[in-house]
Write a protein that holds these residues in place. Structure first.
Motif, PDB file in Angstrom:
ATOM      1  N   THR A 190       0.558  -1.408  -0.038  1.00  0.00           N
ATOM      2  CA  THR A 190       0.105   0.315  -0.542  1.00  0.00           C
ATOM      3  C   THR A 190       1.072   1.342   0.225  1.00  0.00           C
ATOM      4  N   GLN A 242       0.824   3.243   3.335  1.00  0.00           N
ATOM      5  CA  GLN A 242      -0.695   4.100   3.609  1.00  0.00           C
ATOM      6  C   GLN A 242      -2.118   3.483   4.560  1.00  0.00           C
ATOM      7  N   LYS A 243      -1.173   2.030   4.424  1.00  0.00           N
ATOM      8  CA  LYS A 243      -2.050   0.422   5.632  1.00  0.00           C
ATOM      9  C   LYS A 243      -0.931  -0.192   6.029  1.00  0.00           C
ATOM     10  N   LYS A 282       6.237   3.755   8.175  1.00  0.00           N
ATOM     11  CA  LYS A 282       4.982   3.413   8.692  1.00  0.00           C
ATOM     12  C   LYS A 282       5.267   2.125   9.899  1.00  0.00           C
TER      13      LYS A 282
END
Length: 593
Positions: free
Chosen positions: A409, A412-413, A590
């Motif tokens: 992703t 993003q996730k 992330k």
């Protein structure tokens, strides 16, 4: 007119039936007439169940600890009476007492429970305190699991406090459970323990500390709150209004068990000022608190409603326990108790631990979950050769899956999004998930097919492609493990004797016929040391060298000649690549920030 009369009659019968059912009451009273002898005295009052007989059943296992523990073995002096007169009781199987009540409206039952096993999942009573693990204390009438009950604790004069997640009633030390599942999921600590509270994520948290210790409540309040707030942020809500930590402080305490709005933890009494021990305690807090969502609410379909009489099989404990282990590591990082490099070191140790486990090549994560009832809590001398822990393998699967989702992703996730979505789905539908449903959610969140991933790591025993997954985050991986001479035998001290306890599959000891329970009398004519591998090193033994063992087996002396082999255990060094791409840096950010 006749039709109206019929309708009225039906209505009256329905109201009468409702009234009868509304009179059903199940009340417990627990007292301690002989705490020094480790007994809890239980009285149960049953009202409104008008039958020729009632079957009272005691669970044989504790949810969250997947082993048939046969709690009814601790029940003594069981008897039942109606209007003060004793009535016949027949024990019809190991955990069922049949009471012949002749349709009586009110039945009184009494029994004693012997409680003298120290663990987070079993009851213990002595003169200093009582810890009641409800599945081994309370019984339920067969067919009435969904009914409410009350529990009144009668404290000896020497005790003054009760801590439990059960709902408090106005009467002193009296509590209510909306059904027996809630009762069985609510441990009770009784005594003179220290109690302090803190607020976090809008929830009042009570900490009940038994056994003393060198802890500082102010520090614990602050640090435990950080874990609560980070984990609540993952799921977007905290489903409790009141949560209880029951902490048992022993000389070397350990272990934890999750409950719906409480947990029981084992801790080291004087380890709170030692960084390593204290960090392990916070990791335990993080692990058990994460279960508030993962297992207690977001659960495999097989884990609720519970069958308290038999094993409850699932292939998904690698999610329930393994991912919780992974998130306890993440919680330590994200709540500020660990550095990025320490986190990476822990990740490396987790991966190496699986790769170095011989049984990981024999058993998959899903099989380990299913077979927990016969292996996880009952390991024997060969378990390391034929099995793997779903805690450890699930931890590694969590690492790989998280990195795969983040990479797919573009930062993003993450696995957080999967856990949050599965939690919301399970709460909305009020049912557990299947393996297929969890896999679909992973694929929906990531936009990537995970069939091959499942085949390799969930249902298979493929080697971990750690360089690939860690490479997503721009991490360089090096195996710093050294090639060494390998005997493959572990020994234990048995009253001064060196006795073989484990023989590793494929090792010199395995191939040469050294057996578990062999008492080693000499090694090449020398007195054996407890660390046999160290003996090989000190003697400058090389792969291919012969070593002569003299052992005592079943009372007979035997000589065994072994030809040493070699082994290079995996030991990972993980560092950040200074030349990582922007995409890789996004994945690392992330994952770890």
């Amino acid at each position: 007119m006749k039709q109206k009369t019929t309708i009225l009659s039906i209505l009256m019968l329905s109201l009468l039936s409702f009234a009868v059912k509304a009179q059903e009451k199940f009340e417990f009273k627990v007292s301690f007439t002989e705490p020094q002898a480790h007994y809890a005295d239980v009285e149960m009052n049953i009202q409104g169940v008008k039958k020729s007989y009632i079957d009272l059943k005691m669970p044989v296992w504790q949810p969250g600890s997947y082993l048939i523990r046969e709690f009814p073995k601790n029940v003594e002096f069981f008897k039942a009476s109606v209007s003060g007169k004793e009535v016949p009781v027949q024990k019809i199987n190991k955990n069922t007492w049949r009471i012949f009540t002749n349709n009586a409206n009110s039945i009184q039952v009494s029994y004693k429970v012997y409680a003298f096993e120290i663990s987070v999942r079993t009851s213990f009573v002595d003169e200093s305190h009582a810890f009641l693990s409800p599945t081994g204390v309370f019984m339920y009438p067969d067919g009435y699991l969904n009914k409410p009950s009350t529990v009144k604790i009668k404290l000896p004069k020497i005790w003054s406090k009760v801590s439990t997640g059960l709902e408090k009633l106005n009467e002193p030390f009296t509590y209510r459970a909306s059904d027996f599942d809630i009762l069985f999921d609510s441990p009770i600590e009784i005594g003179n323990h220290d109690v302090f509270e803190f607020m976090a994520s809008g929830v009042k948290h009570e900490v009940a500390m038994y056994g003393g210790g060198n802890y500082d409540p102010a520090i614990l309040k602050k640090d435990m709150a950080k874990i609560v707030e980070y984990q609540t942020k993952i799921y977007g809500e905290n489903p409790n209004k009141h949560y209880v930590f029951i902490v048992h402080n022993f000389e070397n305490g350990r272990g934890g068990l999750e409950h719906l709005n409480s947990t029981t933890l084992g801790a080291t009494r004087n380890g709170y000022n030692q960084p390593g021990i204290y960090n392990n305690f916070l990791r335990l807090v993080a692990h058990e608190y994460f279960h508030l969502w993962n297992v207690k609410r977001m659960r495999p379909v097989a884990l609720g409603p519970f069958d308290y009489n038999n094993e409850n099989y699932t292939t998904n404990l690698w999610i329930s326990e393994g991912f919780t282990t992974y998130y306890s590591t993440k919680s330590m990082l994200k709540a500020g108790f660990s550095t990025q490099q320490n986190f990476l070191n822990t990740v490396g140790a987790s991966i190496a631990g699986i790769e170095n486990t011989i049984g990981a090549k024999q058993q998959s994560a899903s099989s380990s979950s299913f077979d927990t009832w016969i292996i996880q809590y009952r390991p024997n001398e060969n378990s390391t050769n034929n099995s793997v822990s779903y805690y450890s393998k699930g931890d590694v699967i969590g690492i790989l899956m998280d990195l795969e989702i983040i990479n797919a992703t573009k930062g993003q996730k993450s696995l957080d999004d999967v856990m949050r979505a599965m939690y919301a789905k399970n709460m909305r539908e009020n049912k557990g998930f299947t393996d297929a449903e969890f896999k679909k959610m992973v694929e929906d969140v990531s936009g990537k097919n995970f069939t091959e991933f499942w085949k390799k790591y969930v249902d298979g025993t493929d080697p971990i492609e750690y360089a690939k997954y860690l490479g997503y985050a721009g991490l360089k991986v090096e195996n710093t493990g050294e090639m060494s001479t390998w005997l493959g035998a572990t020994a234990k001290d048995n009253c001064g004797a060196v006795v073989i306890s484990i023989v590793a599959r494929g090792s010199a000891a395995w191939d040469g016929g050294l057996n578990v329970n062999d008492e080693v009398l000499s090694v090449d004519g020398n007195k054996p040391e407890l660390n046999l591998e160290s003996m090989m090193l000190k003697a400058n033994k090389k792969p291919g060298d012969l070593v002569k063992f003299k052992v005592l087996r079943a009372g007979l002396e035997k000589e065994i000649n072994l030809k040493l082999t070699q082994n290079r255990p995996l030991k990972l060094s993980i560092t950040i690549d200074p030349n990582a791409s922007a995409a890789q840096k996004a994945v690392l950010k992330k994952w770890t920030e």
